[in-house]
Design a protein around this motif. Structure first.
Motif, PDB file in Angstrom:
ATOM      1  N   SER A 136       0.215  -6.806  -6.104  1.00  0.00           N
ATOM      2  CA  SER A 136       0.439  -5.365  -6.221  1.00  0.00           C
ATOM      3  C   SER A 136       1.635  -5.099  -7.115  1.00  0.00           C
TER       4      SER A 136
ATOM      5  N   ARG B 111       3.897  -1.741  -8.888  1.00  0.00           N
ATOM      6  CA  ARG B 111       4.182  -0.315  -9.064  1.00  0.00           C
ATOM      7  C   ARG B 111       5.052  -0.177 -10.300  1.00  0.00           C
TER       8      ARG B 111
ATOM      9  N   SER C 272       2.419   4.585  -1.100  1.00  0.00           N
ATOM     10  CA  SER C 272       1.910   5.627  -1.988  1.00  0.00           C
ATOM     11  C   SER C 272       2.914   6.741  -2.205  1.00  0.00           C
TER      12      SER C 272
ATOM     13  N   ASN D 230       0.809  -1.211   0.000  1.00  0.00           N
ATOM     14  CA  ASN D 230       0.000   0.000   0.000  1.00  0.00           C
ATOM     15  C   ASN D 230       0.843   1.263   0.000  1.00  0.00           C
TER      16      ASN D 230
ATOM     17  N   GLU E 119      -0.217   0.708  -9.447  1.00  0.00           N
ATOM     18  CA  GLU E 119       0.205   2.082  -9.187  1.00  0.00           C
ATOM     19  C   GLU E 119       1.246   2.476 -10.218  1.00  0.00           C
ATOM     20  N   THR E 120       1.217   3.719 -10.639  1.00  0.00           N
ATOM     21  CA  THR E 120       2.213   4.211 -11.582  1.00  0.00           C
ATOM     22  C   THR E 120       2.951   5.395 -10.974  1.00  0.00           C
TER      23      THR E 120
ATOM     24  N   ARG F   9      -3.834  -4.377  -6.740  1.00  0.00           N
ATOM     25  CA  ARG F   9      -3.456  -2.963  -6.720  1.00  0.00           C
ATOM     26  C   ARG F   9      -2.446  -2.665  -7.823  1.00  0.00           C
TER      27      ARG F   9
END
Length: 445
Positions: free
Chosen positions: A333, A335, A13, A11, A367-368, A365
């Motif tokens: 997840s 990224r 961020s 998670n 994320e970029t 999840r």
């Protein structure tokens, strides 16, 4: 320019470069000195190791890597004693010419090795190369990744225990992809690997790291460093196929310097490991240099992948391209990173970024983390990205046209993966497709 080191939690961020924790008491100067002594290393290598240790002891590791504080580094290094003795015995034995067959049955590898030797190519285990050609290794070791580049590089610098050294002389075109298995002293995957590739002016080579079979490490840890020097007019392709067991944490520092008119291509396939941190960086240091990164990552239950690429344009008329695709399922997840930096005076730069994330369920999840820094007006940068979700509606639509749900899912995922698989030898591409199909298993959810 020192890039930030990103969080690797499910998670996360934001970047955690400003937050760090101590490495713990298990990593000491005595441990590092003893390792270097066991390996009969020259003083300059010991100094390099201690420089990495100094960085760790002063700065610690990023907070996202706090699990490293519980690692028994002394135990890991003790486990390497057998490997060190084996390498020492081999060096003192009958293989001083290098590249003799691993087994008598490996005729194809023997022919490859003989051809490499005839062309002046040096392809050895890093420890063997250090013992037999110390001046050559010293000229290039840590020339791309300094011991104190960042904490993970420092950890590898202090404790590296294996890896490859490849030197390709000027103008030599290596006809077949090279792998660690072709080395005469190849033994196993080490927890702290270091690969050093030096490709001289006008030379051409493809290197394949990893394999499609599941890879285990006894200590469930793999911290590696890859440094590549692509001299003027050379062409280098580095293919990484990562399929570590899902109990392994795989943290990789990859750096390349690309000189005038040279090109460096990174191809990255990430299917395994519990945690993956891998963001190759290319320094485009000479006019007309070019670099490309093409990567795919599949993250499932309990997997966290922080992957991508960074292109640093330091010279005029340089080119770069980043293509990065992530697929997440069952709570996984990913990224995706894409960074382009254009230095002052690097005029006429062209760069493009393409990224996409495919979510196979609502619990995963994606994320970029894009980054574009321009200190030169004469540069053209383009970026395109998207996040998609494969849901029941899409599968129903395809089913209405006669495509079963599982087949539809397979087609979508393999279509995304093709951006990388079409760039690797066909025998590996077939295996990668098969592994992806096995990972998908029950489809969505």
């Amino acid at each position: 320019m020192r890039p930030t080191t990103a969080g690797l939690s499910g998670n996360a961020s934001r970047d955690d470069a400003e937050s760090s924790v101590g490495i713990g008491p298990g990593l000491s100067a005595d441990l590092v000195r003893d390792l270097s002594k066991r390996r009969r290393e020259p003083d300059w290598m010991l100094r390099h190791r201690l420089r990495g240790l100094d960085r760790l002891q002063s700065d610690g590791v990023p907070s996202w890597a706090s699990f490293l504080c519980d690692v028994d580094f002394g135990g890991i290094i003790d486990n390497e004693v057998v490997s060190i003795r084996s390498e020492t015995q081999a060096r003192d034995g009958s293989h001083s010419l290098g590249f003799e067959a691993l087994e008598a049955s490996e005729e194809a590898y023997r022919i490859v090795r003989e051809d490499l030797v005839a062309q002046g190519v040096v392809f050895r285990g890093l420890q063997s190369a250090l013992a037999e050609q110390p001046d050559l290794v010293r000229s290039h070791f840590a020339s791309v990744i300094a011991a104190d580049d960042h904490p993970l590089a420092a950890l590898n610098a202090a404790l590296w225990t294996g890896g490859s050294f490849l030197y390709v002389p000027p103008g030599v075109h290596v006809a077949v992809p090279l792998q660690a298995e072709i080395r005469s002293d190849y033994a196993k995957v080490e927890p702290f690997e270091r690969n050093v590739l030096v490709v001289e002016r006008g030379a051409d080579v493809t290197y394949i790291e990893g394999c499609t079979a599941p890879v285990y490490t006894p200590d469930q840890l793999h911290i590696s460093a890859i440094e590549i020097s692509a001299m003027a007019g050379s062409r280098v392709r580095y293919i990484a196929l990562q399929n570590f067991a899902k109990e392994v944490d795989n943290l990789v520092t990859k750096r390349g310097i690309v000189h005038e008119g040279a090109s460096l291509e990174w191809v990255d396939v990430n299917l395994g490991s519990r945690r993956t941190w891998k963001v190759p960086r290319s320094r485009l240091a000479g006019p007309g240099a070019a670099s490309e990164f093409v990567g795919i990552s599949l993250a499932g239950k309990g997997q966290y992948e922080d992957v991508g690429a960074e292109m640093v344009h330091e010279a005029p008329r340089t080119r770069s391209r980043i293509v990065n695709h992530g697929i997440v399922r069952q709570g996984g997840s990913v990224r995706l990173r894409s960074a382009v930096h254009v230095a002052p005076g690097a005029s006429g730069v062209l760069s493009s970024i393409e990224w996409s994330s495919l979510m196979l369920d609502a619990g995963s999840r994606a994320e970029t983390v894009p980054s574009i820094e321009l200190d030169e007006a004469d540069a053209e940068i383009s970026q395109e990205g998207r996040i998609r979700k494969v849901g029941e509606e899409m599968l129903f639509y395809m089913a209405s046209r006669g495509v079963p749900a599982e087949e539809a899912l397979r087609m979508v995922v393999l279509g995304i993966a093709e951006v990388a698989t079409r760039r690797i030898p066909v025998e590996y591409a077939v295996e990668v497709d098969r592994l992806i199909e096995l990972e998908l298993g029950g489809g969505i959810g």
